[in-house]
Design a protein around this motif. Structure first.
Motif, PDB file in Angstrom:
ATOM      1  N   PHE A  31     -62.369 123.824  53.408  1.00 49.07           N
ATOM      2  CA  PHE A  31     -61.885 124.832  54.357  1.00 49.07           C
ATOM      3  C   PHE A  31     -61.857 126.213  53.713  1.00 49.07           C
ATOM      4  O   PHE A  31     -62.190 127.216  54.362  1.00 49.07           O
ATOM      5  CB  PHE A  31     -60.491 124.457  54.865  1.00 49.07           C
ATOM      6  N   ALA A  32     -61.438 126.290  52.466  1.00 50.91           N
ATOM      7  CA  ALA A  32     -61.399 127.581  51.783  1.00 50.91           C
ATOM      8  C   ALA A  32     -62.808 128.168  51.655  1.00 50.91           C
ATOM      9  O   ALA A  32     -63.003 129.377  51.842  1.00 50.91           O
ATOM     10  CB  ALA A  32     -60.756 127.424  50.403  1.00 50.91           C
ATOM     11  N   GLY A  33     -63.781 127.319  51.344  1.00 47.55           N
ATOM     12  CA  GLY A  33     -65.157 127.799  51.280  1.00 47.55           C
ATOM     13  C   GLY A  33     -65.659 128.297  52.624  1.00 47.55           C
ATOM     14  O   GLY A  33     -66.368 129.314  52.703  1.00 47.55           O
ATOM     15  N   VAL A  34     -65.294 127.601  53.690  1.00 54.92           N
ATOM     16  CA  VAL A  34     -65.699 128.030  55.034  1.00 54.92           C
ATOM     17  C   VAL A  34     -65.083 129.376  55.382  1.00 54.92           C
ATOM     18  O   VAL A  34     -65.746 130.257  55.949  1.00 54.92           O
ATOM     19  CB  VAL A  34     -65.293 126.961  56.068  1.00 54.92           C
ATOM     20  N   VAL A  35     -63.806 129.557  55.047  1.00 53.12           N
ATOM     21  CA  VAL A  35     -63.141 130.835  55.331  1.00 53.12           C
ATOM     22  C   VAL A  35     -63.823 131.972  54.588  1.00 53.12           C
ATOM     23  O   VAL A  35     -64.073 133.048  55.152  1.00 53.12           O
ATOM     24  CB  VAL A  35     -61.653 130.751  54.960  1.00 53.12           C
ATOM     25  N   LEU A  36     -64.144 131.757  53.324  1.00 56.96           N
ATOM     26  CA  LEU A  36     -64.850 132.796  52.562  1.00 56.96           C
ATOM     27  C   LEU A  36     -66.218 133.092  53.168  1.00 56.96           C
ATOM     28  O   LEU A  36     -66.680 134.235  53.153  1.00 56.96           O
ATOM     29  CB  LEU A  36     -65.013 132.347  51.112  1.00 56.96           C
ATOM     30  N   SER A  62     -57.200 125.815  54.948  1.00 55.33           N
ATOM     31  CA  SER A  62     -57.399 126.331  53.584  1.00 55.33           C
ATOM     32  C   SER A  62     -56.072 126.635  52.899  1.00 55.33           C
ATOM     33  O   SER A  62     -56.027 126.744  51.671  1.00 55.33           O
ATOM     34  CB  SER A  62     -58.258 127.594  53.628  1.00 55.33           C
ATOM     35  N   LEU A  63     -55.006 126.772  53.684  1.00 57.32           N
ATOM     36  CA  LEU A  63     -53.684 127.080  53.129  1.00 57.32           C
ATOM     37  C   LEU A  63     -52.774 125.868  53.071  1.00 57.32           C
ATOM     38  O   LEU A  63     -51.640 125.971  52.596  1.00 57.32           O
ATOM     39  CB  LEU A  63     -53.017 128.187  53.966  1.00 57.32           C
ATOM     40  N   LEU A  97     -61.723 128.229  64.282  1.00 50.21           N
ATOM     41  CA  LEU A  97     -61.506 129.290  63.295  1.00 50.21           C
ATOM     42  C   LEU A  97     -60.084 129.263  62.764  1.00 50.21           C
ATOM     43  O   LEU A  97     -59.857 129.383  61.550  1.00 50.21           O
ATOM     44  CB  LEU A  97     -61.813 130.647  63.932  1.00 50.21           C
ATOM     45  N   TYR A  98     -59.134 129.082  63.673  1.00 48.59           N
ATOM     46  CA  TYR A  98     -57.739 129.018  63.235  1.00 48.59           C
ATOM     47  C   TYR A  98     -57.510 127.843  62.289  1.00 48.59           C
ATOM     48  O   TYR A  98     -56.868 127.989  61.237  1.00 48.59           O
ATOM     49  CB  TYR A  98     -56.807 128.888  64.443  1.00 48.59           C
ATOM     50  N   SER A 134     -54.311 127.960  46.081  1.00 44.55           N
ATOM     51  CA  SER A 134     -55.071 127.467  44.934  1.00 44.55           C
ATOM     52  C   SER A 134     -56.429 126.917  45.327  1.00 44.55           C
ATOM     53  O   SER A 134     -57.337 126.815  44.486  1.00 44.55           O
ATOM     54  CB  SER A 134     -54.271 126.373  44.209  1.00 44.55           C
ATOM     55  N   SER A 135     -56.599 126.549  46.612  1.00 42.99           N
ATOM     56  CA  SER A 135     -57.885 126.005  47.043  1.00 42.99           C
ATOM     57  C   SER A 135     -58.999 127.034  46.915  1.00 42.99           C
ATOM     58  O   SER A 135     -60.158 126.671  46.674  1.00 42.99           O
ATOM     59  CB  SER A 135     -57.791 125.525  48.493  1.00 42.99           C
ATOM     60  N   PHE A 136     -58.674 128.323  47.039  1.00 44.73           N
ATOM     61  CA  PHE A 136     -59.697 129.360  46.904  1.00 44.73           C
ATOM     62  C   PHE A 136     -60.197 129.453  45.468  1.00 44.73           C
ATOM     63  O   PHE A 136     -61.388 129.666  45.221  1.00 44.73           O
ATOM     64  CB  PHE A 136     -59.154 130.711  47.373  1.00 44.73           C
ATOM     65  N   GLY A 137     -59.293 129.302  44.522  1.00 46.08           N
ATOM     66  CA  GLY A 137     -59.719 129.265  43.127  1.00 46.08           C
ATOM     67  C   GLY A 137     -60.508 128.013  42.805  1.00 46.08           C
ATOM     68  O   GLY A 137     -61.463 128.054  42.009  1.00 46.08           O
TER      69      GLY A 137
END
Length: 271
Positions: free
Chosen positions: A240-245, A31-32, A24-25, A53-56
């Motif tokens: 990773f950003a998609g997984v976090v969301l 993602s960052l 999880l960490y 920016s990966s989230f966008g």
């Protein structure tokens, strides 16, 4: 000696917790990170600089916002359906008397032994015959009842003293009133546990939504995450950003109902 044993126990628990927490960490940290941090060897464990920016980029790669909403909506409908059917059926098996009651309950338990894969073709043919392919009902109709939910609620209801039910009958309390006014408020641990289990199970469905939907706007989040790994330029930070969301709703559900998990699973084990 006892102190050393206690310290060893604590150290072992810290190691086990670290092994559970680390994926999880690293998903959050990845993602960052920028792609240089993620692709170098050995891989970086901490981001050298923060990149959001990966989230966008996730939202640009696939219609993830719509798929996010689809997953949450379908999961909430499944939770509501499972709670209603499980509470009603659990009440019937716990308090009512009718012929072949044990046989009927045994048939409910038998559904827990049937692999979900063996039901995919019959369910798909039924949904197709009803003309529901690529619709919201196709995503949640096969999952509105669960044998596990009936078993859990029945066992929890059996832990209540029969005198409470008999006293309610003497006072003229009907089945619906007793269930809604007395039994359900006292069953919040089991209901919370069942809600978490149903939400996570429905939220993580992949193959069934892939089978009954054929447009990106009707697909769910898990399909969108799989598509992130199949784009021409595989970007680990975007994945990773998609997984976090994706894990945020599950963490919220667990946080909201965490106090009910242990109580709900252990209730009814000892009568």
């Amino acid at each position: 000696m006892s102190r050393l044993r206690g310290a060893g126990t604590v150290a072992g628990l810290v190691v086990l917790v670290s092994l559970v927490i680390f994926p999880l960490y690293y998903a959050v940290a990845g993602s960052l990170m920028d792609r240089d941090d993620l692709t170098r060897f050995p891989p970086a464990l901490f981001p050298t600089s923060l990149h959001v920016s990966s989230f966008g980029a996730v939202l640009d790669a696939v219609p993830l916002a719509r798929q996010y909403g689809n997953s949450i909506l379908v999961s909430l409908v499944v939770v509501l359906g499972v709670l209603v059917t499980s509470v009603l059926s659990g009440y019937v098996f716990a308090f009512l008397h009718f012929p072949f009651k044990r046989l009927a309950f045994g048939m409910f338990l038998a559904t827990m032994m049937v692999p979900a894969e063996s039901m995919i073709i019959p369910n798909y043919l039924t949904i197709a015959d009803w003309g529901l392919i690529n619709t919201f009902p196709a995503l949640f109709l096969p999952f509105l009842a669960a044998g596990f939910g009936t078993f859990l609620m029945r066992q929890f209801f059996l832990s209540f003293p029969k005198e409470v039910y008999e006293a309610a009958k003497v006072e003229g309390c009907g089945h619906i009133r007793f269930l809604w006014r007395i039994l359900v408020p006292l069953s919040r641990p089991a209901i919370g546990t069942l809600a978490i289990h149903s939400f996570i199970s429905s939220y993580n469905h992949y193959f069934w939504p892939l089978l009954v939907t054929n447009t990106p706007k009707m697909q769910t989040l898990q399909i969108g995450l799989a598509q992130l790994n199949s784009v021409e330029e595989r970007a680990p930070d975007v994945i990773f950003a998609g997984v976090v969301l994706a894990i945020i709703p599950m963490l919220v559900m667990i946080y909201m109902f965490q106090r009910h998990i242990v109580r709900g699973l252990t209730a009814g084990a000892v009568r």
